[in-house]
Design an enzyme around this catalytic site. Structure first.
Site, PDB file in Angstrom:
ATOM      1  N   TYR A 147       0.972  -1.313  -0.075  1.00 25.09           N
ATOM      2  CA  TYR A 147      -0.090  -0.024   0.018  1.00 25.09           C
ATOM      3  C   TYR A 147       0.834   1.129   0.042  1.00 25.09           C
ATOM      4  O   TYR A 147       1.923   1.411   0.307  1.00 25.09           O
ATOM      5  CB  TYR A 147      -1.003   0.098   1.165  1.00 25.09           C
ATOM      6  CG  TYR A 147      -0.230  -0.109   2.475  1.00 25.09           C
ATOM      7  CD1 TYR A 147       0.179   1.178   3.089  1.00 25.09           C
ATOM      8  CD2 TYR A 147       0.301  -1.115   3.155  1.00 25.09           C
ATOM      9  CE1 TYR A 147       1.003   1.312   4.255  1.00 25.09           C
ATOM     10  CE2 TYR A 147       0.787  -0.877   4.371  1.00 25.09           C
ATOM     11  CZ  TYR A 147       1.250   0.188   4.935  1.00 25.09           C
ATOM     12  OH  TYR A 147       2.123   0.246   6.148  1.00 25.09           O
ATOM     13  N   PHE A 157       2.325   9.578   4.088  1.00 23.07           N
ATOM     14  CA  PHE A 157       2.194   9.255   5.593  1.00 23.07           C
ATOM     15  C   PHE A 157       2.647   7.993   5.938  1.00 23.07           C
ATOM     16  O   PHE A 157       3.165   7.777   6.948  1.00 23.07           O
ATOM     17  CB  PHE A 157       0.921   9.601   6.367  1.00 23.07           C
ATOM     18  CG  PHE A 157      -0.315   8.916   5.786  1.00 23.07           C
ATOM     19  CD1 PHE A 157      -0.343   7.663   6.176  1.00 23.07           C
ATOM     20  CD2 PHE A 157      -1.147   9.593   4.751  1.00 23.07           C
ATOM     21  CE1 PHE A 157      -1.662   6.852   5.649  1.00 23.07           C
ATOM     22  CE2 PHE A 157      -2.245   9.151   4.541  1.00 23.07           C
ATOM     23  CZ  PHE A 157      -2.384   7.713   4.865  1.00 23.07           C
ATOM     24  N   ILE A 175      -8.464   0.229  10.388  1.00 17.02           N
ATOM     25  CA  ILE A 175      -9.578   1.507  10.133  1.00 17.02           C
ATOM     26  C   ILE A 175     -10.545   0.672   9.417  1.00 17.02           C
ATOM     27  O   ILE A 175     -10.556   0.309   8.531  1.00 17.02           O
ATOM     28  CB  ILE A 175      -9.023   2.759   9.684  1.00 17.02           C
ATOM     29  CG1 ILE A 175      -8.308   2.532   8.192  1.00 17.02           C
ATOM     30  CG2 ILE A 175      -7.849   3.344  10.552  1.00 17.02           C
ATOM     31  CD1 ILE A 175      -8.040   3.947   7.461  1.00 17.02           C
ATOM     32  N   PHE A 217      -5.404   5.728  -0.240  1.00 16.25           N
ATOM     33  CA  PHE A 217      -4.543   4.746  -0.305  1.00 16.25           C
ATOM     34  C   PHE A 217      -4.727   3.780  -1.724  1.00 16.25           C
ATOM     35  O   PHE A 217      -5.592   3.348  -2.280  1.00 16.25           O
ATOM     36  CB  PHE A 217      -5.113   3.546   0.559  1.00 16.25           C
ATOM     37  CG  PHE A 217      -4.722   3.718   2.109  1.00 16.25           C
ATOM     38  CD1 PHE A 217      -3.171   3.585   2.620  1.00 16.25           C
ATOM     39  CD2 PHE A 217      -5.714   4.425   2.878  1.00 16.25           C
ATOM     40  CE1 PHE A 217      -2.964   3.970   4.023  1.00 16.25           C
ATOM     41  CE2 PHE A 217      -5.484   4.842   4.333  1.00 16.25           C
ATOM     42  CZ  PHE A 217      -4.007   4.510   4.841  1.00 16.25           C
TER      43      PHE A 217
END
Length: 228
Positions: A147, A157, A175, A217
């Protein structure tokens, strides 16, 4: 309860105790070690203030507060100073959160109309870049993925791609946007997920991810390990 160390000072101490790889190339040209330490504290504190969004402070007032506190003539008690810092940090964070929330909503509103982008009932947006043909996971399975995660402004990030090492985890341990999104994929598939803050970290944030951030993503589902 009185705050003994506000977050920026804790960060300052962390920097001062960092590894050799993070040490500067040279020491400041100071006459004593005490002067050098004071200089280092100033550099470190300002950097942490910058990271906390407080770098636009008046340095004259900053040094005045330190001098008057040392002399015993400060115009605020330590408790009053801590409470004021708390209230200002809360205000600044609320302003940043409101900006991030609005930016995310505007991004998703425009993004949902782009070619190939689909939206689920939860608000998750996704785009199929390559359809897989293997197993499809359910919420209790373990998956191995590559990813690449960015904010809507392009800030990276987290990225297993950049690390060169895929990640393996339980799909019920991430999540909500990931738990839902990965169940749409088959092994070998490559999707892009646009995750609204409600399906991400919400008010908490994490690392470079600020509160109420919308996340993007690019995900490749490599392997599914069914859990019986």
């Amino acid at each position: 309860m009185k705050i003994k160390m506000i977050p920026v000072v804790i960060g300052m101490m962390t920097l001062c105790l960092s590894t050799d790889a993070q040490k500067p190339n040279k020491n400041p040209n100071m006459s004593t070690k005490e002067d050098s330490l004071a200089y280092a504290l100033g550099v470190s504190m300002l950097e942490n203030l910058k990271q906390s969004g407080l770098d636009k402070i008046n340095l004259d007032s900053f040094t005045k507060g330190m001098k008057e506190q040392k002399a015993g003539s400060a115009q605020m008690t330590p408790d009053q100073a801590d409470n004021f810092i708390r209230s200002e940090m809360k205000r600044i964070n609320e302003e940043k959160s409101a900006v991030a929330r609005k930016a995310g909503e505007e991004f998703l509103a425009a993004n949902k109309n782009k070619p190939g982008v689909k939206t689920t009932s939860s608000g998750l947006q996704y785009k199929v870049n390559q359809q897989g043909t293997g197993l499809k996971p359910d919420a209790n399975d373990k998956v191995t993925v590559h990813y690449h995660g960015t904010l809507i402004d392009g800030t990276v990030f987290d990225s297993s791609v950049d690390r060169g090492q895929p990640a393996t985890f339980g799909l019920n341990q991430v999540i909500p946007g990931w738990t839902e999104g990965l169940q749409l994929m088959n092994e070998g598939g490559k999707f892009t997920f646009y995750i609204p803050q409600e399906l991400g970290y919400r008010a908490n944030g994490q690392g470079k991810i600020g509160p109420y951030s919308t996340l993007i993503f690019d995900v490749e589902l490599i392997k599914v390990e069914p859990v019986n």
